[in-house]
Design an enzyme around this catalytic site. Structure first.
Site, PDB file in Angstrom:
ATOM      1  CD  GLU A 138      10.065 -18.076   3.473  1.00 58.70           C
ATOM      2  OE1 GLU A 138      10.805 -17.187   3.268  1.00 58.70           O
ATOM      3  OE2 GLU A 138       9.049 -18.383   3.014  1.00 58.70           O
ATOM      4  CB  CYS A 143      10.187 -14.519  -0.065  1.00 59.34           C
ATOM      5  SG  CYS A 143      10.022 -16.158   0.041  1.00 59.34           S
TER       6      CYS A 143
HETATM    7  P1  NAD Z   1       3.322  -6.476   6.231  1.00 54.74           P
HETATM    8  O1  NAD Z   1       4.770  -6.337   6.647  1.00 54.74           O
HETATM    9  O2  NAD Z   1       2.395  -5.440   6.646  1.00 54.74           O
HETATM   10  O3  NAD Z   1       3.016  -7.829   6.315  1.00 54.74           O
HETATM   11  C1  NAD Z   1       3.669  -8.894   6.008  1.00 54.74           C
HETATM   12  C2  NAD Z   1       2.614 -10.402   6.452  1.00 54.74           C
HETATM   13  O4  NAD Z   1       2.922 -10.167   7.916  1.00 54.74           O
HETATM   14  C3  NAD Z   1       1.383 -10.167   6.263  1.00 54.74           C
HETATM   15  O5  NAD Z   1       0.891 -11.453   5.811  1.00 54.74           O
HETATM   16  C4  NAD Z   1       0.735  -9.643   7.596  1.00 54.74           C
HETATM   17  O6  NAD Z   1      -0.640 -10.263   7.552  1.00 54.74           O
HETATM   18  C5  NAD Z   1       1.450 -10.195   8.482  1.00 54.74           C
HETATM   19  N1  NAD Z   1       1.499  -9.457   9.840  1.00 54.74           N
HETATM   20  C6  NAD Z   1       1.779  -8.066   9.727  1.00 54.74           C
HETATM   21  N2  NAD Z   1       1.783  -7.687  11.164  1.00 54.74           N
HETATM   22  C7  NAD Z   1       1.601  -8.827  11.791  1.00 54.74           C
HETATM   23  C8  NAD Z   1       1.490  -8.967  13.258  1.00 54.74           C
HETATM   24  N3  NAD Z   1       2.012  -8.047  14.087  1.00 54.74           N
HETATM   25  N4  NAD Z   1       1.561 -10.397  13.761  1.00 54.74           N
HETATM   26  C9  NAD Z   1       1.288 -11.229  12.903  1.00 54.74           C
HETATM   27  N5  NAD Z   1       1.424 -11.133  11.415  1.00 54.74           N
HETATM   28  C10 NAD Z   1       1.763  -9.805  10.801  1.00 54.74           C
HETATM   29  O7  NAD Z   1       3.699  -6.076   4.562  1.00 54.74           O
HETATM   30  P2  NAD Z   1       2.700  -6.476   3.515  1.00 54.74           P
HETATM   31  O8  NAD Z   1       2.224  -4.917   2.781  1.00 54.74           O
HETATM   32  O9  NAD Z   1       1.345  -7.250   3.750  1.00 54.74           O
HETATM   33  O10 NAD Z   1       3.437  -7.286   2.518  1.00 54.74           O
HETATM   34  C11 NAD Z   1       4.473  -6.661   2.049  1.00 54.74           C
HETATM   35  C12 NAD Z   1       5.949  -7.139   2.671  1.00 54.74           C
HETATM   36  O11 NAD Z   1       5.767  -8.268   3.246  1.00 54.74           O
HETATM   37  C13 NAD Z   1       7.030  -7.102   1.546  1.00 54.74           C
HETATM   38  O12 NAD Z   1       7.742  -6.084   1.430  1.00 54.74           O
HETATM   39  C14 NAD Z   1       7.639  -8.457   1.862  1.00 54.74           C
HETATM   40  O13 NAD Z   1       8.835  -8.320   2.403  1.00 54.74           O
HETATM   41  C15 NAD Z   1       6.792  -9.123   2.898  1.00 54.74           C
HETATM   42  N6  NAD Z   1       6.128 -10.331   2.574  1.00 54.74           N
HETATM   43  C16 NAD Z   1       7.136 -11.508   2.602  1.00 54.74           C
HETATM   44  C17 NAD Z   1       6.626 -12.812   2.597  1.00 54.74           C
HETATM   45  C18 NAD Z   1       7.340 -13.983   2.306  1.00 54.74           C
HETATM   46  O14 NAD Z   1       7.194 -14.880   1.400  1.00 54.74           O
HETATM   47  N7  NAD Z   1       8.654 -14.112   2.912  1.00 54.74           N
HETATM   48  C19 NAD Z   1       5.199 -12.941   1.888  1.00 54.74           C
HETATM   49  C20 NAD Z   1       4.477 -11.826   2.040  1.00 54.74           C
HETATM   50  C21 NAD Z   1       4.946 -10.475   2.694  1.00 54.74           C
END
Ligand code: NAD
Length: 475
Positions: free
Chosen positions: A247, A281
């Site tokens: 998702e 999202c």
């Molecule tokens: P990010 O890309 O660093 O992280 C997004 C999420 O993934 C976080 O919860 C993080 O803990 C997790 N994550 C990161 N690297 C991981 C890995 N290697 N293995 C497992 N989990 C991992 O970004 P961020 O700054 O935390 O959040 C911003 C971006 O994340 C936004 O641009 C948005 O697109 C996305 N996001 C989307 C949703 C959603 O509901 N689809 C929710 C939160 C964040």
């Protein structure tokens, strides 16, 4: 001592001493810490999940359902406390946090009901002495990764879906918002979910995902988060042949035709865009408004955005809180700078508010060219683009231009138009003439780069089930 890991039915601070800081985004102050799991802790969680799967998968659907319904009741009783911790650690206004915490019980109840409906089927055989059956069985121990934007809403679907199906689960909840995840886990623990069936961990996300996904014990991976991380975890899962639900991000179009009611649609759009400071999202980002009503809609939208009360989500009457991280502020400033440099007009907001906490103004840009970053990358923050269109087919083409395909919104009183939009837009979900997404009984998920698989609806539990075909000839 920070006991934030729940492994094999016991709360522990883990085998190492690494800790993460928990920050209140409304003040920037450190308000707690969270224990990080080490490899030994993950191995303990894997062993526990493997052992618990053997018994939990054999527990009757009736009993699994009964335990889950008790967890739902406990989560309702504690919704107030859970909501306060969401606001303290994530920043959203208390009213939004209360809705999120309050709906956890509905999600758990839905999956508790679905647990008793994992029907297989009988296939007519070619000979009378043969029975052919399809059985649905739990896929096995699950590794789930949930994000900080809906720290309860996203986590609860994964835990309840897996447990309802008879799977055990290791959930890595967001390090930014540990308290509500711990409280939710206690609801399942006290409801009678056996030791090892639900494990909760925090830590360095990449370390945990690599460790868990590579383990032969894990049979299913569920991730909610950004497209790049989803791509990475998808590749890791493919390497180990693990089933996935992804998702991921979105860039929702919000199409307003010239026969729509300007005032009510603009008000709904403002509410949806700036909910959770745009960190949703399914948040609408591209408002595409038809020529005839463009100026009036823009005026109403800007007025609505400027009226929003922004502040600490814990205070009464606040409509938009801070963004969750300092890094989101830098990202927002970058989007605005880039769009304006490319000729966009800034109609509202555009900058951070004060130097305490992570507040950004509700921001409205118009006449934004498609070359601007905001037209291509998910802002995940309080920025709306309001652009115009003439022909409905142009709006549909713009909606489908991006590789994202999560949610879309469309407004028109004419059914020929809504029918064309419903069928023409490439997304996993479309909400027409109102906001109607994310109820427990409806499927939630995207297509294209926004991921695959659905959470919620009758589809939700299917993600945790496998198909076994049985052909039996009378002995
Ligand atoms: P990010 O890309 O660093 O992280 C997004 C999420 O993934 C976080 O919860 C993080 O803990 C997790 N994550 C990161 N690297 C991981 C890995 N290697 N293995 C497992 N989990 C991992 O970004 P961020 O700054 O935390 O959040 C911003 C971006 O994340 C936004 O641009 C948005 O697109 C996305 N996001 C989307 C949703 C959603 O509901 N689809 C929710 C939160 C964040």
């Amino acid at each position: 001592m920070t006991a934030s890991l729940f492994i094999n039915g016991k709360w522990t601070a883990g085998s190492g001493n690494r800790r993460g800081k928990v920050i209140n985004p409304a003040t920037g102050a450190e308000i707690g810490e969270v224990a990080y799991a080490e490899a030994a802790d993950l191995d303990a969680a894997l062993a526990a999940a493997e052992a618990a799967f053997r018994s939990w998968s054999q527990t009757s659907a009736y009993d699994r359902s009964r335990i889950l319904r008790k967890a739902a009741d406990l989560s309702r009783q504690r919704a107030g406390v859970i909501a306060e911790s969401i606001t303290r650690e994530q920043g959203k206004p208390l009213a939004e946090a209360r809705m999120e915490a309050g709906s956890a019980g509905d999600h758990i109840d839905w999956y508790a009901e679905e647990a008793r409906r994992t029907y297989g089927r009988v296939i007519p055989a070619r000979t009378p002495s043969t029975q052919q059956m399809v059985l649905l069985e739990p896929v096995g121990p699950v590794a789930a990764f949930s994000p900080w934007n809906f720290p309860i809403g996203q986590l609860v679907r994964k835990i309840a879906g897996a447990l309802a199906a008879g799977c055990s689960i290791i959930a890595k909840a967001p390090e930014e918002t540990p308290t509500c995840a711990i409280e939710l886990t206690k609801c399942f623990e006290e409801a009678g979910v056996p030791a090892g069936a639900l494990n909760l961990v925090f830590g360095v996300p990449a370390e945990i995902s690599e460790h868990l996904i590579a383990s032969p014990i894990i049979r299913k991976v569920s991730f909610t988060g950004s497209v790049p991380v989803g791509r990475h975890l998808g590749a890791l899962s493919a390497q180990h042949l693990k089933r996935t639900t992804m998702e991921l991000g979105g860039h929702a179009p919000f199409i307003v035709c010239d026969d729509a009611d300007i005032a009510s649609v603009a008000a709904l759009g403002v509410g949806l865009k700036f909910r959770n400071a745009g960190q949703v999202c399914a948040s609408p980002t591209r408002f595409l408004v038809q020529d005839g009503i463009f100026d009036n809609f823009l005026q109403a939208f800007v007025a609505g955005a400027e009226k929003l009360k922004v502040g600490d989500g814990a205070a009464e009457g606040i409509q938009m809180g801070p963004v969750a991280h300092a890094r989101r502020l830098d990202a927002m400033e970058g989007f605005v700078r880039d769009a304006v440099a490319q000729g966009a007009e800034l109609k509202a907001g555009g900058g951070r508010i004060g130097n305490t906490g992570f507040f950004f103004e509700p921001t409205v840009l118009t006449n934004v060219p498609n070359s601007a970053r905001i037209m291509n990358e998910e802002p995940f923050g309080p920025i709306a683009v309001v652009n115009r269109f003439g022909d409905l087919e142009d709006a549909i083409a713009e909606a489908n231009r991006l590789p994202y395909g999560l949610a879309a919104f469309a407004f028109s009183k004419r059914t020929d138009r809504t029918d064309r939009l419903m069928r023409g837009i490439e997304t996993g979900m479309i909400s027409i003439n109102h906001f109607g997404l994310a109820a427990p009984e409806t499927p939630f998920g995207g297509i294209k780069d926004s991921g695959h698989g659905s959470e919620g609806g009758a589809e939700g539990i299917q993600a945790y089930l496998t198909t076994k075909f049985v052909s039996q000839m009378n002995g």
